[in-house]
Design an enzyme around this catalytic site. Structure first.
Site, mmCIF file in Angstrom:
data_model
loop_
_atom_site.group_PDB
_atom_site.id
_atom_site.type_symbol
_atom_site.label_atom_id
_atom_site.label_comp_id
_atom_site.label_asym_id
_atom_site.label_seq_id
_atom_site.Cartn_x
_atom_site.Cartn_y
_atom_site.Cartn_z
ATOM 1 N N CYS A 297 1.617 3.715 -3.092
ATOM 2 C CA CYS A 297 0.628 4.666 -3.598
ATOM 3 C C CYS A 297 0.158 5.645 -2.520
ATOM 4 O O CYS A 297 -0.101 6.808 -2.804
ATOM 5 C CB CYS A 297 -0.590 3.923 -4.150
ATOM 6 S SG CYS A 297 -0.229 3.112 -5.724
ATOM 7 N N HIS A 298 0.000 5.160 -1.273
ATOM 8 C CA HIS A 298 -0.611 6.014 -0.244
ATOM 9 C C HIS A 298 0.407 6.721 0.653
ATOM 10 O O HIS A 298 0.033 7.617 1.396
ATOM 11 C CB HIS A 298 -1.557 5.175 0.623
ATOM 12 C CG HIS A 298 -2.697 4.590 -0.142
ATOM 13 N ND1 HIS A 298 -3.772 5.332 -0.563
ATOM 14 C CD2 HIS A 298 -2.912 3.330 -0.607
ATOM 15 C CE1 HIS A 298 -4.619 4.549 -1.232
ATOM 16 N NE2 HIS A 298 -4.112 3.333 -1.281
ATOM 17 N N HIS B 217 5.883 11.634 -10.833
ATOM 18 C CA HIS B 217 6.076 10.182 -10.719
ATOM 19 C C HIS B 217 7.110 9.681 -11.725
ATOM 20 O O HIS B 217 8.287 9.801 -11.503
ATOM 21 C CB HIS B 217 4.716 9.487 -10.871
ATOM 22 C CG HIS B 217 4.745 8.040 -10.506
ATOM 23 N ND1 HIS B 217 4.784 7.600 -9.210
ATOM 24 C CD2 HIS B 217 4.763 6.926 -11.267
ATOM 25 C CE1 HIS B 217 4.836 6.277 -9.183
ATOM 26 N NE2 HIS B 217 4.823 5.841 -10.427
ATOM 27 N N HIS C 30 0.600 7.866 -16.897
ATOM 28 C CA HIS C 30 1.620 6.920 -16.419
ATOM 29 C C HIS C 30 2.424 6.448 -17.626
ATOM 30 O O HIS C 30 2.093 5.451 -18.258
ATOM 31 C CB HIS C 30 0.964 5.740 -15.694
ATOM 32 C CG HIS C 30 1.948 4.941 -14.880
ATOM 33 N ND1 HIS C 30 2.904 4.127 -15.458
ATOM 34 C CD2 HIS C 30 2.151 4.845 -13.541
ATOM 35 C CE1 HIS C 30 3.629 3.560 -14.495
ATOM 36 N NE2 HIS C 30 3.188 3.979 -13.327
ATOM 37 N N MET D 125 -7.314 1.434 -7.603
ATOM 38 C CA MET D 125 -7.104 0.648 -6.379
ATOM 39 C C MET D 125 -7.306 -0.833 -6.724
ATOM 40 O O MET D 125 -8.363 -1.228 -7.224
ATOM 41 C CB MET D 125 -8.136 1.090 -5.324
ATOM 42 C CG MET D 125 -8.216 0.184 -4.126
ATOM 43 S SD MET D 125 -6.899 0.463 -2.924
ATOM 44 C CE MET D 125 -7.487 -0.638 -1.613
ATOM 45 N N CYS E 178 0.800 -1.234 0.000
ATOM 46 C CA CYS E 178 0.000 0.000 0.000
ATOM 47 C C CYS E 178 0.831 1.282 0.000
ATOM 48 O O CYS E 178 0.425 2.302 -0.576
ATOM 49 C CB CYS E 178 -0.926 0.037 1.231
ATOM 50 S SG CYS E 178 -1.638 -1.566 1.662
HETATM 51 FE FE1 DHE Z 1 6.891 1.320 -10.671
HETATM 52 C C1 DHE Z 1 9.155 2.866 -12.774
HETATM 53 C C2 DHE Z 1 7.108 3.940 -8.529
HETATM 54 C C3 DHE Z 1 4.287 0.030 -8.879
HETATM 55 C C4 DHE Z 1 6.932 -1.489 -12.592
HETATM 56 N N1 DHE Z 1 7.913 3.092 -10.678
HETATM 57 C C5 DHE Z 1 8.792 3.539 -11.639
HETATM 58 C C6 DHE Z 1 9.297 4.835 -11.252
HETATM 59 C C7 DHE Z 1 8.732 5.136 -10.046
HETATM 60 C C8 DHE Z 1 7.855 4.036 -9.685
HETATM 61 C C9 DHE Z 1 8.959 6.379 -9.212
HETATM 62 C C10 DHE Z 1 10.279 5.690 -12.044
HETATM 63 C C11 DHE Z 1 11.690 5.296 -11.748
HETATM 64 C C12 DHE Z 1 12.715 6.068 -12.558
HETATM 65 O O1 DHE Z 1 12.533 6.240 -13.777
HETATM 66 O O2 DHE Z 1 13.727 6.528 -11.996
HETATM 67 N N2 DHE Z 1 5.843 1.895 -9.017
HETATM 68 C C13 DHE Z 1 6.108 3.007 -8.299
HETATM 69 C C14 DHE Z 1 5.175 3.114 -7.195
HETATM 70 O O3 DHE Z 1 5.210 3.971 -6.281
HETATM 71 C C15 DHE Z 1 4.116 2.122 -7.435
HETATM 72 C C16 DHE Z 1 2.922 2.852 -8.008
HETATM 73 C C17 DHE Z 1 3.557 1.414 -6.232
HETATM 74 C C18 DHE Z 1 4.539 0.628 -5.407
HETATM 75 O O4 DHE Z 1 4.178 0.189 -4.321
HETATM 76 O O5 DHE Z 1 5.683 0.452 -5.808
HETATM 77 C C19 DHE Z 1 4.788 1.246 -8.496
HETATM 78 N N3 DHE Z 1 5.799 -0.440 -10.724
HETATM 79 C C20 DHE Z 1 4.803 -0.764 -9.895
HETATM 80 C C21 DHE Z 1 4.293 -2.090 -10.166
HETATM 81 O O6 DHE Z 1 3.387 -2.706 -9.533
HETATM 82 C C22 DHE Z 1 4.951 -2.563 -11.413
HETATM 83 C C23 DHE Z 1 3.930 -2.581 -12.532
HETATM 84 C C24 DHE Z 1 5.521 -3.979 -11.325
HETATM 85 C C25 DHE Z 1 6.718 -4.124 -10.455
HETATM 86 O O7 DHE Z 1 7.712 -4.684 -10.918
HETATM 87 O O8 DHE Z 1 6.680 -3.681 -9.314
HETATM 88 C C26 DHE Z 1 5.989 -1.463 -11.604
HETATM 89 N N4 DHE Z 1 7.855 0.778 -12.371
HETATM 90 C C27 DHE Z 1 7.765 -0.442 -12.978
HETATM 91 C C28 DHE Z 1 8.654 -0.464 -14.119
HETATM 92 C C29 DHE Z 1 9.284 0.795 -14.191
HETATM 93 C C30 DHE Z 1 8.771 1.560 -13.072
HETATM 94 C C31 DHE Z 1 8.815 -1.644 -15.076
HETATM 95 C C32 DHE Z 1 10.322 1.282 -15.197
HETATM 96 C C33 DHE Z 1 9.702 1.587 -16.506
HETATM 97 C C34 DHE Z 1 10.713 2.077 -17.505
HETATM 98 O O9 DHE Z 1 10.455 1.886 -18.690
HETATM 99 O O10 DHE Z 1 11.742 2.652 -17.127
#
Ligand code: DHE
Length: 530
Positions: free
Chosen positions: A36-37, A313, A355, A74, A33
């Site tokens: 996001c929160h 983000h 996003h 959510m 959680c």
């Molecule tokens: Fe991510 C990138 C934060 C959930 C897969 N994610 C990012 C970035 C941030 C972020 C700040 C950018 C980083 C950068 O470029 O320096 N992600 C978050 C969260 O806060 C969030 C919403 C909730 C959490 O609890 O983490 C979250 N993210 C996810 C997932 O559930 C995903 C789909 C699957 C996983 O692996 O956790 C996921 N996030 C990704 C991916 C990137 C990413 C694959 C990089 C994408 C890219 O092309 O560079």
């Protein structure tokens, strides 16, 4: 257990919890959680869950919300089977308690966790393997806390490397030699791709929760520094680019850019290395400030603070590498920074909760160079003009909004050699959408999109959600890889699609491919090709 804090006292009108339930809930909240929160529950991508709100909403409402989720993003934690009925009830009671305050994480904590596994002097001076590093993919195996290195030609797994908990992203040093991986537990691992068998050479924990890591990309500063941004404590740390030795820690606590009120938890979201100045572009979520952190003199750190928009983000560079476009997701906007002139170039209204991942750059037949984002909150794909020289009228404006398949999109992708624009929808509530991808023809955008049934192609049977997530191209731009992301106990796969024909080329299946999500082609990640 990563978070510290005290169990609650009994308050009138607030359901009680045992010590064990509180500890278990704290762990679930951190894992599921807080992203996001927020750890302090002030909200960002998701709404605030401060006790004034949760106690008013009441236990039944909270239970239902956690159970069924919402179309605004959510997840349906209960009905998806991720949480049991008892856990849903426990989490509803937990968010009605005061949030525990986790501890700080300064230099002494970092130094305690910092380890140089292979000293620089003992590392190879040239590449010692026959791996085609530029076409290697680093694949996040989310729930095992590992990455898989997969060869882009043979589709063989070269190595599976243990990394941080719920590992998140990979980034590549300017030379292409080092791979940096960060877990949600804020552990950064540095992998040397030149070693006979690529493996970890240094590791550190930069906080308790983190999402971003990057390295210095400016000419003359290649591989010199690495930087990681933390969610908790809200801070960033600049490290030595060869050893991960922590050098400079800076807190991001401060005031919001607009109301100028103090925020206790302004988390560090995306970070990118500038190609125009010796600087890191650090996006601070809750205060809406973009920091250009100059690394020329760490003892007299110069930081240019750009006021942009709250809830920054993820984002990426435009095709020239000069402008950084970042989603202010809960504000339905994209902020644009000119990394050369160090100023805000624009603020663009897009759809609901953009996003982009790193977004997608292509030349629009009518509007010239554009950068695209899809959205979590609606079905549109927004195209933003990125060419202030050649197409000044379109620069930093939404020039077109395409009708995509549905909300719940996380990533969009194309390649300079391709005329396809790929849009995933892994968080949509309809299986038909979260198990497929949409693809537009850039030259005929009016024609709409074609849907490809990626999960069906993976042929995993009907077990699990099989969410199709994050397209990533190979180095040549001839094929695109998608993860078919299933539960930890179920089979997952990577589906490779031929870019020209849009036909299935290969399904990569392996018992070691557990919960694959992000994929990072070494060349494309290093060179910011997207
Ligand atoms: Fe991510 C990138 C934060 C959930 C897969 N994610 C990012 C970035 C941030 C972020 C700040 C950018 C980083 C950068 O470029 O320096 N992600 C978050 C969260 O806060 C969030 C919403 C909730 C959490 O609890 O983490 C979250 N993210 C996810 C997932 O559930 C995903 C789909 C699957 C996983 O692996 O956790 C996921 N996030 C990704 C991916 C990137 C990413 C694959 C990089 C994408 C890219 O092309 O560079």
């Amino acid at each position: 257990m990563p978070l510290d804090g005290e169990a609650p006292g009994v308050k009138p009108g607030v359901p009680t919890m045992t010590e064990e339930e509180f500890a278990a809930s704290r762990k679930i909240f951190f894992e599921r959680c807080a992203g996001c929160h927020g750890v302090l529950r002030n909200g960002a991508t998701g709404p605030a869950l401060t006790t004034d709100r949760t106690r008013e909403l009441g236990i039944d409402h909270l239970r239902d919300f956690i159970n069924y989720g919402s179309p605004a993003g959510m997840p349906n934690w209960g009905t998806s089977g991720d949480l049991s009925e008892a856990e849903v009830d426990m989490m509803a009671r937990y968010v009605m308690q005061d949030p525990p305050q986790p501890p700080e994480w300064g230099m002494s904590s970092m130094k305690e966790t910092w380890k140089v596994i292979v000293p620089v002097a003992e590392r190879p001076t040239k590449k010692m393997n026959d791996i085609d590093i530029d076409n290697l993919f680093s694949v996040t195996l989310r729930d095992t806390g590992e990455i898989a290195l997969i060869d882009g030609k043979s589709y063989e797994i070269t190595a599976v490397i243990e990394t941080g908990y719920a590992v998140h992203i990979s980034r590549v040093s300017a030379s292409g030699r080092y791979l940096f991986v960060i877990g949600r537990d804020a552990r950064v691992d540095m992998i040397d791709l030149w070693m006979e068998k690529p493996g970890k050479v240094a590791t550190i924990k930069v906080g308790l929760e983190a999402r971003s890591v990057e390295t210095s990309k400016m000419k003359g500063w290649e591989d010199k520094y690495a930087i990681a941004g933390a969610y908790w404590p809200p801070q960033y740390v600049i490290m030595d680019g060869e050893t991960l030795e922590p050098l400079k820690i800076e807190s991001t606590r401060g005031t919001t850019y607009d109301e100028q009120e103090y925020h206790p938890e302004p988390r560090v979201a995306s970070i990118v290395g500038s190609h125009y100045n010796p600087e890191f572009v650090v996006n601070v979520k809750e205060t809406g400030k973009i920091l250009l952190v100059n690394y020329e003199n760490l003892d007299a750190l110069q930081v240019t603070t750009i006021e942009a928009e709250r809830f920054l983000h993820d984002g990426g560079l435009d095709s020239t590498g000069r402008y950084f476009l970042v989603a202010a997701n809960a504000r339905d906007r994209v902020a644009v920074v000119d990394t050369k002139e160090r100023k805000l170039a624009g603020l663009v209204d897009v759809g609901v909760k953009p996003h982009p991942g790193r977004g997608a750059n292509f030349v629009h037949p009518e509007y010239g160079p554009v950068w695209a984002t899809s959205h979590l909150g609606d079905e549109t794909v927004a195209l933003i003009g990125t060419d202030p020289e050649g197409h000044p009228d379109n620069a930093w404006k939404k020039v077109e909004s395409l009708e995509g398949p549905g909300g719940g999109s996380l990533f969009i992708k194309t390649h300079p050699k391709s005329s396809n624009l790929w849009v995933d929808t892994p968080l949509n509530s309809e299986a038909e959408l979260y198990q497929s991808v949409a693809v537009f023809d850039i030259k005929n955008l009016d024609k709409g999109f074609e849907t490809l049934p990626i999960a069906e192609w993976a042929d995993l049977g009907d077990e699990g959600a099989q969410r199709v997530v994050q397209g990533e191209y190979n180095q040549a731009g001839t094929e695109i890889w998608f993860s078919v992301w299933n539960g930890k106990e179920q089979n997952s796969a990577i589906v490779v699609v031929d870019d020209k024909t849009r036909k299935l080329k290969k399904v990569i299946k392996d018992p070691r491919l557990i919960t694959p999500t992000g994929k990072f082609n070494v060349f494309n990640t290093r060179e910011d090709v997207y």
